[in-house]
Design an enzyme around this catalytic site. Sequence first.
Site, PDB file in Angstrom:
ATOM      1  N   ARG A  37      46.130  27.761  37.276  1.00  0.00           N
ATOM      2  CA  ARG A  37      44.845  27.178  36.865  1.00  0.00           C
ATOM      3  C   ARG A  37      43.704  27.996  37.459  1.00  0.00           C
ATOM      4  O   ARG A  37      43.875  28.658  38.473  1.00  0.00           O
ATOM      5  CB  ARG A  37      44.702  25.737  37.398  1.00  0.00           C
ATOM      6  CG  ARG A  37      45.762  24.790  36.949  1.00  0.00           C
ATOM      7  CD  ARG A  37      45.210  23.803  35.909  1.00  0.00           C
ATOM      8  NE  ARG A  37      46.304  23.063  35.290  1.00  0.00           N
ATOM      9  CZ  ARG A  37      46.874  21.984  35.819  1.00  0.00           C
ATOM     10  NH1 ARG A  37      46.444  21.512  36.964  1.00  0.00           N
ATOM     11  NH2 ARG A  37      47.865  21.381  35.207  1.00  0.00           N
ATOM     12  N   ASN A  75      44.450  31.490  55.229  1.00  0.00           N
ATOM     13  CA  ASN A  75      43.661  30.887  54.151  1.00  0.00           C
ATOM     14  C   ASN A  75      43.899  29.383  54.263  1.00  0.00           C
ATOM     15  O   ASN A  75      44.901  28.860  53.745  1.00  0.00           O
ATOM     16  CB  ASN A  75      44.070  31.401  52.772  1.00  0.00           C
ATOM     17  CG  ASN A  75      43.139  30.862  51.684  1.00  0.00           C
ATOM     18  OD1 ASN A  75      42.320  29.968  51.946  1.00  0.00           O
ATOM     19  ND2 ASN A  75      43.262  31.393  50.488  1.00  0.00           N
ATOM     20  N   GLU A 108      40.388  35.165  58.987  1.00  0.00           N
ATOM     21  CA  GLU A 108      40.228  34.190  57.896  1.00  0.00           C
ATOM     22  C   GLU A 108      40.154  34.937  56.566  1.00  0.00           C
ATOM     23  O   GLU A 108      39.424  35.935  56.464  1.00  0.00           O
ATOM     24  CB  GLU A 108      38.922  33.417  58.118  1.00  0.00           C
ATOM     25  CG  GLU A 108      38.612  32.444  57.009  1.00  0.00           C
ATOM     26  CD  GLU A 108      37.215  31.842  57.107  1.00  0.00           C
ATOM     27  OE1 GLU A 108      36.325  32.461  57.739  1.00  0.00           O
ATOM     28  OE2 GLU A 108      37.012  30.763  56.535  1.00  0.00           O
ATOM     29  N   SER A 120      38.355  33.557  46.721  1.00  0.00           N
ATOM     30  CA  SER A 120      37.004  33.476  46.173  1.00  0.00           C
ATOM     31  C   SER A 120      35.986  33.730  47.291  1.00  0.00           C
ATOM     32  O   SER A 120      36.366  33.965  48.446  1.00  0.00           O
ATOM     33  CB  SER A 120      36.781  32.096  45.545  1.00  0.00           C
ATOM     34  OG  SER A 120      36.798  31.092  46.546  1.00  0.00           O
ATOM     35  N   TYR A 126      40.286  32.113  41.065  1.00  0.00           N
ATOM     36  CA  TYR A 126      41.313  32.462  42.059  1.00  0.00           C
ATOM     37  C   TYR A 126      42.223  33.618  41.644  1.00  0.00           C
ATOM     38  O   TYR A 126      43.072  34.032  42.421  1.00  0.00           O
ATOM     39  CB  TYR A 126      42.164  31.224  42.371  1.00  0.00           C
ATOM     40  CG  TYR A 126      41.351  30.094  42.965  1.00  0.00           C
ATOM     41  CD1 TYR A 126      40.603  30.286  44.120  1.00  0.00           C
ATOM     42  CD2 TYR A 126      41.310  28.846  42.358  1.00  0.00           C
ATOM     43  CE1 TYR A 126      39.831  29.264  44.653  1.00  0.00           C
ATOM     44  CE2 TYR A 126      40.545  27.811  42.889  1.00  0.00           C
ATOM     45  CZ  TYR A 126      39.812  28.031  44.030  1.00  0.00           C
ATOM     46  OH  TYR A 126      39.047  27.032  44.562  1.00  0.00           O
ATOM     47  N   HIS A 179      39.880  34.401  52.117  1.00  0.00           N
ATOM     48  CA  HIS A 179      39.727  33.566  50.929  1.00  0.00           C
ATOM     49  C   HIS A 179      39.787  34.452  49.696  1.00  0.00           C
ATOM     50  O   HIS A 179      39.266  35.573  49.708  1.00  0.00           O
ATOM     51  CB  HIS A 179      38.393  32.814  50.936  1.00  0.00           C
ATOM     52  CG  HIS A 179      38.289  31.834  52.055  1.00  0.00           C
ATOM     53  ND1 HIS A 179      38.964  30.645  52.061  1.00  0.00           N
ATOM     54  CD2 HIS A 179      37.608  31.902  53.228  1.00  0.00           C
ATOM     55  CE1 HIS A 179      38.700  30.004  53.196  1.00  0.00           C
ATOM     56  NE2 HIS A 179      37.892  30.748  53.909  1.00  0.00           N
ATOM     57  N   ALA A 189      41.094  24.179  51.324  1.00  0.00           N
ATOM     58  CA  ALA A 189      40.086  23.124  51.496  1.00  0.00           C
ATOM     59  C   ALA A 189      39.927  22.690  52.954  1.00  0.00           C
ATOM     60  O   ALA A 189      38.839  22.239  53.355  1.00  0.00           O
ATOM     61  CB  ALA A 189      40.447  21.924  50.628  1.00  0.00           C
ATOM     62  N   PRO A 230      46.398  23.895  51.510  1.00  0.00           N
ATOM     63  CA  PRO A 230      46.724  23.047  50.375  1.00  0.00           C
ATOM     64  C   PRO A 230      46.337  23.631  49.015  1.00  0.00           C
ATOM     65  O   PRO A 230      45.281  24.242  48.856  1.00  0.00           O
ATOM     66  CB  PRO A 230      45.929  21.759  50.639  1.00  0.00           C
ATOM     67  CG  PRO A 230      44.862  22.152  51.593  1.00  0.00           C
ATOM     68  CD  PRO A 230      45.449  23.259  52.430  1.00  0.00           C
ATOM     69  N   ASN A 231      47.239  23.388  48.068  1.00  0.00           N
ATOM     70  CA  ASN A 231      47.096  23.728  46.645  1.00  0.00           C
ATOM     71  C   ASN A 231      47.298  25.208  46.338  1.00  0.00           C
ATOM     72  O   ASN A 231      47.352  25.585  45.172  1.00  0.00           O
ATOM     73  CB  ASN A 231      45.746  23.243  46.081  1.00  0.00           C
ATOM     74  CG  ASN A 231      45.641  21.736  46.127  1.00  0.00           C
ATOM     75  OD1 ASN A 231      46.521  21.048  45.632  1.00  0.00           O
ATOM     76  ND2 ASN A 231      44.590  21.213  46.748  1.00  0.00           N
ATOM     77  N   ARG A 285      29.569  29.530  46.144  1.00  0.00           N
ATOM     78  CA  ARG A 285      30.042  28.392  45.345  1.00  0.00           C
ATOM     79  C   ARG A 285      29.281  27.116  45.739  1.00  0.00           C
ATOM     80  O   ARG A 285      28.113  27.180  46.087  1.00  0.00           O
ATOM     81  CB  ARG A 285      31.563  28.272  45.518  1.00  0.00           C
ATOM     82  CG  ARG A 285      32.308  29.535  45.031  1.00  0.00           C
ATOM     83  CD  ARG A 285      33.796  29.417  45.173  1.00  0.00           C
ATOM     84  NE  ARG A 285      34.332  28.332  44.346  1.00  0.00           N
ATOM     85  CZ  ARG A 285      35.574  27.863  44.467  1.00  0.00           C
ATOM     86  NH1 ARG A 285      36.398  28.391  45.359  1.00  0.00           N
ATOM     87  NH2 ARG A 285      35.982  26.883  43.692  1.00  0.00           N
TER      88      ARG A 285
HETATM   89  O1  CA2 Z   1      39.020  31.034  47.761  1.00  0.00           O
HETATM   90  C1  CA2 Z   1      39.877  30.569  48.505  1.00  0.00           C
HETATM   91  O2  CA2 Z   1      40.865  31.208  48.870  1.00  0.00           O
HETATM   92  C2  CA2 Z   1      39.763  29.115  48.938  1.00  0.00           C
HETATM   93  O3  CA2 Z   1      40.318  29.008  50.243  1.00  0.00           O
HETATM   94  C3  CA2 Z   1      40.554  28.289  47.950  1.00  0.00           C
HETATM   95  C4  CA2 Z   1      40.451  26.784  48.210  1.00  0.00           C
HETATM   96  C5  CA2 Z   1      38.989  26.352  48.330  1.00  0.00           C
HETATM   97  O4  CA2 Z   1      38.930  24.984  48.697  1.00  0.00           O
HETATM   98  C6  CA2 Z   1      38.235  27.201  49.344  1.00  0.00           C
HETATM   99  O5  CA2 Z   1      36.870  26.789  49.327  1.00  0.00           O
HETATM  100  C7  CA2 Z   1      38.310  28.657  49.011  1.00  0.00           C
HETATM  101  C8  CA2 Z   1      41.102  25.993  47.070  1.00  0.00           C
HETATM  102  C9  CA2 Z   1      42.521  26.368  46.768  1.00  0.00           C
HETATM  103  C10 CA2 Z   1      42.914  25.667  45.502  1.00  0.00           C
HETATM  104  O6  CA2 Z   1      43.930  26.409  44.867  1.00  0.00           O
HETATM  105  C11 CA2 Z   1      44.113  26.218  43.534  1.00  0.00           C
HETATM  106  C12 CA2 Z   1      45.104  26.956  42.947  1.00  0.00           C
HETATM  107  C13 CA2 Z   1      45.340  26.837  41.597  1.00  0.00           C
HETATM  108  C14 CA2 Z   1      44.607  25.943  40.837  1.00  0.00           C
HETATM  109  C15 CA2 Z   1      43.620  25.212  41.427  1.00  0.00           C
HETATM  110  C16 CA2 Z   1      43.362  25.327  42.785  1.00  0.00           C
END
Ligand code: CA2
Length: 151
Positions: free
Chosen positions: A18, A74, A98, A102, A23, A100, A77, A10-11, A107
């Site tokens: 953003r 990936n 897996e 970040s 990211y 990521h 969340a 998701p996202n 964090r």
């Molecule tokens: O670092 C990563 O790849 C994460 O999987 C990203 C997730 C986060 O919940 C994990 O802890 C680490 C969040 C993805 C949110 O993506 C966004 C993209 C653009 C703007 C805001 C959020």
Amino acid sequence: MQPIHILNGPNLNLLGTREPAIYGRESLTDIKAMCAAAADALGVSIVFEQTNHEGELVDQIQRAGKDGSAIVLNAAAYTHTSVAIHDALKAVAVPCVEVHLSQPAAREAFRDVNFVAPAAAGSISGFGAFSYVLGLEAAARLAKAGANANE
Ligand code: CA2
């Protein structure tokens, strides 16, 4: 060899719009192009998917288990919340790497909970979009070796 399935939770469709400090500036389309180039160099094919829905991600993992040779995941969340994704990874007979963008360990404390890592062959975090390229290389090695993390 069957394709390596690169699955995104998701996202991640919002990447590049953003929070670039966390990211990176690449969009998911940019990351897909990086993976396609890396796949060519490795001599493997890829399927690249994204969903905002937990059940759809479970379906994608199950499809990868049937039609793929490895998974690069990936789970975003859902990494920190989803027993369903953990169980799906344990249920398929292909290895999962897996990834990521970040470094979740550096964090918030809630990101210390991880349901994916115990079902994965290994994890690559903190290198931005390059985490995917490293993850794909690791997955290609596992797939070529015929590795199955769940045996
Ligand atoms: O670092 C990563 O790849 C994460 O999987 C990203 C997730 C986060 O919940 C994990 O802890 C680490 C969040 C993805 C949110 O993506 C966004 C993209 C653009 C703007 C805001 C959020």
